[in-house]
Design a protein around this motif. Structure first.
Motif, PDB file in Angstrom:
ATOM      1  N   GLY A 289       0.774  -1.226   0.000  1.00 52.01           N
ATOM      2  CA  GLY A 289       0.000   0.000   0.000  1.00 52.01           C
ATOM      3  C   GLY A 289       0.806   1.277   0.000  1.00 52.01           C
ATOM      4  N   ARG A 290       2.113   1.207  -0.197  1.00 49.21           N
ATOM      5  CA  ARG A 290       2.961   2.397  -0.130  1.00 49.21           C
ATOM      6  C   ARG A 290       3.254   3.000  -1.499  1.00 49.21           C
ATOM      7  NH1 ARG A 290       5.019   3.397   4.646  1.00 49.21           N
ATOM      8  NH2 ARG A 290       6.647   4.729   3.742  1.00 49.21           N
ATOM      9  N   TYR A 291       2.926   2.269  -2.548  1.00 48.49           N
ATOM     10  CA  TYR A 291       3.230   2.745  -3.895  1.00 48.49           C
ATOM     11  C   TYR A 291       2.045   2.500  -4.820  1.00 48.49           C
ATOM     12  CZ  TYR A 291       8.050   2.532  -2.153  1.00 48.49           C
ATOM     13  OH  TYR A 291       9.187   2.688  -1.416  1.00 48.49           O
ATOM     14  N   LEU A 292       2.026   3.265  -5.899  1.00 47.07           N
ATOM     15  CA  LEU A 292       1.099   3.027  -6.991  1.00 47.07           C
ATOM     16  C   LEU A 292       1.883   2.449  -8.165  1.00 47.07           C
ATOM     17  CD1 LEU A 292      -0.908   6.387  -6.936  1.00 47.07           C
ATOM     18  CD2 LEU A 292      -1.709   4.156  -6.128  1.00 47.07           C
ATOM     19  N   LEU A 293       1.261   1.542  -8.893  1.00 48.61           N
ATOM     20  CA  LEU A 293       1.811   1.036 -10.140  1.00 48.61           C
ATOM     21  C   LEU A 293       0.936   1.538 -11.268  1.00 48.61           C
ATOM     22  CD1 LEU A 293       2.592  -2.692  -9.224  1.00 48.61           C
ATOM     23  CD2 LEU A 293       4.059  -0.672  -8.957  1.00 48.61           C
ATOM     24  N   THR A 294       1.539   2.053 -12.303  1.00 44.56           N
ATOM     25  CA  THR A 294       0.765   2.572 -13.424  1.00 44.56           C
ATOM     26  C   THR A 294       1.395   2.141 -14.734  1.00 44.56           C
ATOM     27  OG1 THR A 294      -0.228   4.577 -14.393  1.00 44.56           O
ATOM     28  CG2 THR A 294       2.000   4.789 -13.494  1.00 44.56           C
TER      29      THR A 294
END
Length: 386
Positions: A289-294
């Motif tokens: 939950g600490r990063y977004l992947l795009t």
């Protein structure tokens, strides 16, 4: 009803408007693609130099984001959905856009395909997004595939979402799927975003429009009838994907130009700067939950990892009520997901960011001017063809 020339002009002017908006933001597709290629080239050079850094882990020039990997499978040309395995380590799922068949791919951290899966008895009219969740009763992963694209804003009488038990083995296979049909309470919409609440299992769809919205599915899904989606809040302009945080504390909505994190529909927490991509189509959270992947469409397209700001990480997940502890839907029978979190309005983030529009005001004004011109031309054609 418009004549055929009129219909063609509507699509032409719409495309022209979106192109103009892209140019105005300074985030043209070509510039983004060049930057992505350069970032990957540098990362791979580091690996080849013997520094022990896997391919695709070089940092971008700003923003703290880095390329996690690049899809290496020649069949993945229009990656439109992205999800992290809820149970397996270093497994990422994706699927192509429309007309590619009901197929999804399991990809490793090096960007190589580890398995290909085909949904038995499913169609792929216009797959636009996917989500992953965990069945609280079994602890097994669940994958959701959204056949929700509708570029004509109501051409289809209903849309579909397929529920699939996450495969237990990473080997090519045909997997069974449960189909849920949906319709919007206020008519047809084009949509590309789907998200499933990790605690309640309740499904939401985010429309891709200039006046986009978040629509929530019923508490219990039915396989023997069409489920009605009800509007629960607004969404940024031209949203291309959405996802819930693993703990249910927030959700993110991606547009072509940015991403915005919300506590609930209408409760904005923060806006997150996104890397420039050729055609930004997907977003999800890492398992911690600490990063977004795009990700983006295109051959050998990259997946970026973007750190979340402290204003987002400091938000605690709401405590579930007894109603929210109900089990998620099973693949068989007519019943579906349980209750969702309530919709309330609170103060926006302290940085003063207002409601995210996804596209700058200048771009919207230009698009409206083009649309007004299109309306005049269409009216003229309609009069001449009566």
């Amino acid at each position: 009803m418009l004549s055929k020339p009129g219909e063609v002009l509507v699509r032409v002017f719409a495309v022209a408007g979106l192109t103009a908006a892209t140019v105005l933001t300074g985030q043209g597709a070509r510039a983004g693609a060049v930057r992505e290629a350069e970032a990957v080239r540098k990362a791979e050079a580091v690996r080849e130099a013997g520094h022990g850094v896997p391919a695709g882990t070089g940092r971008a020039a700003d923003g703290g984001e880095r390329i996690l990997f690049r899809f290496r499978d020649s069949r993945i040309t229009e990656s439109s959905g992205l999800a992290v395995s809820p149970t397996g380590k270093d497994v990422y799922y994706t699927h192509n856009d429309s007309s590619a068949g009901p197929v999804f791919f399991a990809v490793g951290p090096d960007g190589r395909t580890r398995a290909t899966f085909t949904l038995r008895g499913a169609a792929s009219r216009d797959w636009e997004g996917m989500a992953a969740s965990t069945d609280p009763r079994t602890g097994r992963g669940v994958l959701w595939f959204a056949d929700i694209g509708d570029n004509l804003e109501g051409a289809w009488p209903d849309i579909s979402v397929y529920r699939v038990a996450e495969p237990s083995a990473l080997s090519d296979a045909v997997v069974p799927a449960v189909r849920y049909r949906f319709r919007y309470e206020d008519g047809g919409h084009n949509a590309e975003g789907i998200m499933v609440h990790p605690r309640t299992g309740r499904l939401s769809i985010v429309t891709k429009q200039f006046a986009g919205a978040v629509y929530q599915a019923p508490k219990r899904l039915r396989t023997d009838r069409v489920n009605v989606l009800r509007k629960v809040g607004s969404a940024p302009i031209m949203a291309t994907d959405a996802a819930y945080a693993p703990d249910g504390s927030s959700f993110v909505i991606r547009t072509y130009f940015s991403a915005t994190v919300y506590r609930a529909p209408g409760e904005q927490i923060a806006r997150v700067t996104m890397p420039e991509l050729q055609q930004a189509e997907s977003i999800t959270y890492t398992r911690d939950g600490r990063y977004l992947l795009t990700g983006s469409e295109g051959s050998r397209s990259p997946v970026y990892r973007v750190p979340l700001p402290e204003t987002v990480l400091g938000v605690a997940a709401p405590e579930p009520t007894s109603a929210r502890r109900q089990a998620a839907p099973t693949p068989t029978g007519a019943a579906g997901g349980p209750e969702s979190t309530p919709v309330a309005r609170v103060k926006a983030d302290e940085d003063g960011a207002g409601a995210d529009t996804g596209i700058p005001t200048s771009a919207v004004l230009l698009w409206l001017a083009i649309a007004a011109g299109a309306t005049g031309v269409i009216t003229l054609i309609a009069r001449r063809t009566r």
